[in-house]
Design an enzyme around this catalytic site. Structure first.
Site, PDB file in Angstrom:
ATOM      1  N   ARG A  10      -3.927  42.618 -59.694  1.00  0.00           N
ATOM      2  CA  ARG A  10      -3.639  41.218 -59.359  1.00  0.00           C
ATOM      3  C   ARG A  10      -2.842  41.084 -58.064  1.00  0.00           C
ATOM      4  NH1 ARG A  10      -2.097  38.992 -65.409  1.00  0.00           N
ATOM      5  NH2 ARG A  10      -4.194  39.128 -66.297  1.00  0.00           N
ATOM      6  N   ARG A  31      -2.163  35.160 -56.808  1.00  0.00           N
ATOM      7  CA  ARG A  31      -1.193  34.103 -57.096  1.00  0.00           C
ATOM      8  C   ARG A  31       0.227  34.323 -56.621  1.00  0.00           C
ATOM      9  NH1 ARG A  31      -1.471  35.040 -63.645  1.00  0.00           N
ATOM     10  NH2 ARG A  31      -0.848  37.232 -63.637  1.00  0.00           N
ATOM     11  N   ARG A  65      -6.049  28.180 -51.610  1.00  0.00           N
ATOM     12  CA  ARG A  65      -6.702  27.727 -52.832  1.00  0.00           C
ATOM     13  C   ARG A  65      -6.528  26.233 -53.106  1.00  0.00           C
ATOM     14  NH1 ARG A  65      -7.177  30.110 -57.650  1.00  0.00           N
ATOM     15  NH2 ARG A  65      -7.698  27.981 -58.265  1.00  0.00           N
ATOM     16  N   ASP A  97     -13.181  37.267 -60.949  1.00  0.00           N
ATOM     17  CA  ASP A  97     -12.718  37.126 -62.320  1.00  0.00           C
ATOM     18  C   ASP A  97     -13.758  37.726 -63.239  1.00  0.00           C
ATOM     19  OD1 ASP A  97     -12.384  35.523 -65.058  1.00  0.00           O
ATOM     20  OD2 ASP A  97     -10.488  35.452 -63.978  1.00  0.00           O
ATOM     21  N   TYR A 142     -13.346  36.804 -75.609  1.00  0.00           N
ATOM     22  CA  TYR A 142     -13.276  35.445 -75.071  1.00  0.00           C
ATOM     23  C   TYR A 142     -14.402  34.581 -75.624  1.00  0.00           C
ATOM     24  CZ  TYR A 142      -9.655  36.294 -71.543  1.00  0.00           C
ATOM     25  OH  TYR A 142      -8.466  36.554 -70.913  1.00  0.00           O
TER      26      TYR A 142
END
Length: 380
Positions: free
Chosen positions: A37, A41, A50, A86, A165
């Protein structure tokens, strides 16, 4: 299947990088470092880019995905880029109703809970990804053109994590519905796992063929499983997913062709990482991985012991310590490096992903610490 002659591994551009050597079990003079990651972010430049763009739209915009992948390499001087995407991207491209909800994660329009639900899902043909993954291939090519000798790592979600998921309909703490389906209807579960393996395997293969020099399979939720359930209900599908890249090879040319003219055929290195999977490490390696990623819950020397002392390791700085005072983090990182010396080779990483509130300056300083420790060791 041979990689194209212009692929960064085939051309020799990344084949001798510290990351690829470490993944092959050769200990380089300086321990390579990158962060799960790292692309995203925690970086202000990422948040600026973004603005106004949904996560999955960003993943499918080749220029944006490439730029986000490159940002931490420029800033931190890490030894590899990790492709910005992702794990649910291939689900979206094959026709599944899925969105990434900020603050929550992937949310499915309809949960897959019954045999009929599974039958409807698996009627979606994974082969549509051969054309649908064009934006991913373009983004990878753009990125590797910019990275040069720095390798790019492609990644995908392991079949169980995708299945979890799908069955839960979104994030879950215990994955109770997925584990229930596994036992209540093993035939439906097997169909679901075969389908997720085909979907995620094609996603991973597309990235490698487009220029990624290594591949990482993430099984974020495998830690919810017993060893028996993992081996019986999950490992075969993970092996099938990895098989989509296991056949990809390249010829490594010797550095001194006059002294040793023999070429060596090598496979694209594959890393397998899971969260809370300390009891599953040997089984996760056995599916066909070259390297095992270790989370922060067990020390690397213990992970090495469980793997028989023969497997390259990746990990395992505790992400929580990124916010600790520098002397605390520094001591922890040096301890991880020391424990990593027990393995054949070691790539320093986090024991999970970069927290979004992490100070980017800390990551840059951490990279410098690892590189400096390597230089000091080499000169000792």
């Amino acid at each position: 299947m041979n990689l194209d002659a212009q692929h960064p591994l085939s051309s020799g551009l990344t084949a001798d990088s510290s990351l690829i050597r470490a993944y092959q079990g050769v200990r380089p003079a300086q321990t390579p470092v990158w962060f799960m990651r790292q692309a995203g972010r925690s970086l202000p430049e990422y948040r600026d880019l973004r603005v106004g763009t949904d996560m999955l739209d960003a993943c499918l915009d080749p220029a944006m995905a490439s730029e986000i992948t490159l940002q931490p390499v420029r800033r931190h001087r890490v030894d590899a880029g990790i492709f910005f995407s992702d794990i649910v991207v291939p689900l979206r491209l094959v026709g599944v109703d899925v969105e990434i909800v900020p603050g929550r994660g992937p949310v499915l329009g309809t949960a897959v809970r019954t045999r009929a639900d599974v039958a409807t899902l698996v009627s979606l043909d994974p082969s549509v990804l051969d054309a649908g993954l064009a934006p991913i291939r373009e983004a990878v090519t753009r990125t590797t053109d910019e990275l040069g000798a720095t390798p790019l790592i492609g990644f995908a979600g392991a079949p169980f994590t995708l299945a979890a998921y799908l069955v839960e309909g979104g994030p879950s703490k215990d994955h109770i519905h997925a584990r229930t389906l596994m036992h209540a209807d093993p035939a439906a579960w097997a169909d679901l796992m075969a389908w997720t393996a085909a979907v995620t395997g094609r996603f991973l293969r597309a990235q490698v063929l487009a220029g990624a020099s290594a591949a990482q399979l993430f099984d974020s939720w495998a830690g919810a499983l017993s060893q028996a359930d993992y081996v019986r209900y999950v490992a075969p599908a993970s092996a099938q997913a990895i098989s989509h890249v296991r056949d990809l090879t390249y010829l490594e040319r010797p550095a001194d062709e006059a002294a040793d003219p023999q070429e060596v055929r090598r496979n694209v290195p594959v890393v397998h990482f899971g969260v809370g999977t300390g009891e599953l490490l040997a089984d996760m390696h056995a599916i066909g991985a070259d390297v095992v990623g270790v989370d922060y819950r067990i020390p690397l020397d213990e992970a090495n012991r469980r793997l028989g002392g023969t497997v390259p390791l990746q990990g395992n700085v505790d992400p929580a310590l990124l916010a600790a005072p520098w002397p605390v983090l520094e001591a922890h990182v040096l301890d991880v490096l020391e424990r990593g010396r027990s393995a054949p080779s070691h790539v320093l990483n986090l024991g999970h992903g970069v927290p979004p509130e992490t100070d980017p300056g800390v990551l840059t300083r951490l990279v410098g610490l690892v590189h400096e420790a390597g230089r000091a060791s080499a000169s000792a």
